[in-house]
Design a protein around this motif. Structure first.
Motif, mmCIF file in Angstrom:
data_model
loop_
_atom_site.group_PDB
_atom_site.id
_atom_site.type_symbol
_atom_site.label_atom_id
_atom_site.label_comp_id
_atom_site.label_asym_id
_atom_site.label_seq_id
_atom_site.Cartn_x
_atom_site.Cartn_y
_atom_site.Cartn_z
ATOM 1 N N ILE A 56 22.847 52.970 36.071
ATOM 2 C CA ILE A 56 21.395 53.011 36.168
ATOM 3 C C ILE A 56 20.805 53.773 34.985
ATOM 4 O O ILE A 56 19.811 53.360 34.387
ATOM 5 N N ALA A 57 21.434 54.896 34.625
ATOM 6 C CA ALA A 57 20.957 55.683 33.484
ATOM 7 C C ALA A 57 21.060 54.881 32.193
ATOM 8 O O ALA A 57 20.171 54.918 31.344
ATOM 9 N N THR A 58 22.170 54.132 32.036
ATOM 10 C CA THR A 58 22.349 53.304 30.848
ATOM 11 C C THR A 58 21.285 52.220 30.773
ATOM 12 O O THR A 58 20.739 51.924 29.713
ATOM 13 N N ALA A 59 20.979 51.624 31.919
ATOM 14 C CA ALA A 59 19.970 50.557 31.944
ATOM 15 C C ALA A 59 18.610 51.074 31.498
ATOM 16 O O ALA A 59 17.836 50.360 30.866
ATOM 17 N N PRO A 63 17.759 48.999 25.941
ATOM 18 C CA PRO A 63 16.838 47.876 26.102
ATOM 19 C C PRO A 63 17.383 46.540 25.648
ATOM 20 O O PRO A 63 16.674 45.563 25.649
ATOM 21 N N ARG A 64 18.686 46.484 25.270
ATOM 22 C CA ARG A 64 19.187 45.248 24.687
ATOM 23 C C ARG A 64 19.130 44.078 25.665
ATOM 24 O O ARG A 64 18.814 42.963 25.315
ATOM 25 N N TYR A 65 19.479 44.339 26.898
ATOM 26 C CA TYR A 65 19.454 43.276 27.888
ATOM 27 C C TYR A 65 19.435 43.900 29.269
ATOM 28 O O TYR A 65 19.708 45.082 29.446
ATOM 29 N N PRO A 207 27.733 49.898 27.089
ATOM 30 C CA PRO A 207 27.492 50.599 28.352
ATOM 31 C C PRO A 207 28.740 50.739 29.213
ATOM 32 O O PRO A 207 28.919 51.741 29.896
ATOM 33 N N HIS A 208 29.599 49.715 29.202
ATOM 34 C CA HIS A 208 30.832 49.765 29.976
ATOM 35 C C HIS A 208 32.012 49.914 29.022
ATOM 36 O O HIS A 208 32.051 49.261 27.975
ATOM 37 N N ARG A 241 33.256 43.703 32.373
ATOM 38 C CA ARG A 241 31.909 44.147 32.011
ATOM 39 C C ARG A 241 31.857 44.607 30.554
ATOM 40 O O ARG A 241 30.866 44.367 29.856
ATOM 41 N N ALA A 242 32.909 45.274 30.081
ATOM 42 C CA ALA A 242 32.959 45.665 28.670
ATOM 43 C C ALA A 242 32.980 44.423 27.778
ATOM 44 O O ALA A 242 32.314 44.380 26.734
#
Length: 259
Positions: A56-59, A63-65, A207-208, A241-242
């Protein structure tokens, strides 16, 4: 049987933690177990809460996607593109002879993950992975394009070898993308310096990231140790996910999709 986290369970987890200010993690685990009907340990709730809050923090800062955490399903009919499967498998060895598939994960183009391990299916012995293989083959064949890291050299040949071993039909030929080879250079590639998923993810600060797992954990998971199976399942999902994160960056150098 290892627990499969769903978006609804993640929402319940966040609600339990938010509503239990001052409670201990064992107390929160007991509360979540009561609300979901699944046996959840202190370590399970703590690790999952850390992962969900990190996503959630990464999201919020990336802003990339769109974040792939708690994303609702896309309504049927709103998407007319290719259906893509980012997939990964975890095995007890590098060859079909003398090893078994422990877990498999598929993440679609929208970030929805499905994870299974062989202990979820009927088995004739603890080493029986036929059910998992049949499920994975049938699921992957639903997609238009398969995306696997080093998948043309390991995942697909391993899956097909195990299917043959069990007397089952191999996978139908599908369009396939292998991002691994796009990081090795060439006219339409990138000279990253490493084609390992772990290193490329670190280079792009995705992010992952690919988690480190001790070899003994893979061995114990192969014999059904619940905690080890849960760790291997998490590793399998993290790899997918990575890979999906990396794909967002390097898809601009893709010029062809091969069969």
């Amino acid at each position: 049987m290892p627990l499969t986290w769903t978006p609804e369970m993640d929402r319940t987890l966040l609600r339990v933690v938010d509503d239990s200010d001052g409670a201990t993690w064992p107390e929160r685990a007991a509360d979540l177990s009561a609300q979901t009907g699944h046996p959840i340990t202190e370590d399970m709730i703590r690790n999952r809460y850390r992962r969900v809050t990190n996503d959630i923090a990464t999201a919020k800062t990336t802003p990339r996607y769109e974040s792939d955490i708690l994303v609702p399903p896309v309504p049927e009919g709103d998407y007319a593109g290719f259906d893509m499967a980012f997939f990964d498998i975890e095995t007890a060895g590098l060859n079909a002879w003398g090893s078994e598939m422990t877990a498999a994960c598929i993440v679609d183009q929208f970030g929805h993950a499905t994870i299974r391990d062989r202990f979820e299916f009927p088995q004739e012995s603890v080493l029986d992975d036929a059910g998992l293989l049949e499920w994975l083959r049938d699921e992957l064949e639903k997609y238009d394009i398969l995306i696997g890291w080093y998948g043309t050299m390991f995942d697909l040949p391993y899956i097909n070898a195990k299917l043959v071993e069990h007397g089952m039909t191999v996978m139908r030929d599908k369009m396939f993308l292998d991002p691994c080879f796009k990081t090795r250079g060439g006219r339409y590639g990138l000279k990253v310096g490493s084609s390992k998923l772990k290193n490329v993810a670190k280079w792009l600060n995705t992010p992952h990231q690919k988690p480190e797992v001790e070899w003994n954990t893979f061995r114990k998971a192969s014999f059904g140790d619940p905690e080890s199976v849960a760790i291997v399942r998490d590793r399998c999902e993290s790899d997918c996910r990575a890979m999906r994160d990396i794909f967002q960056h390097i898809k601009q150098v893709i010029r062809a999709i091969h069969r």
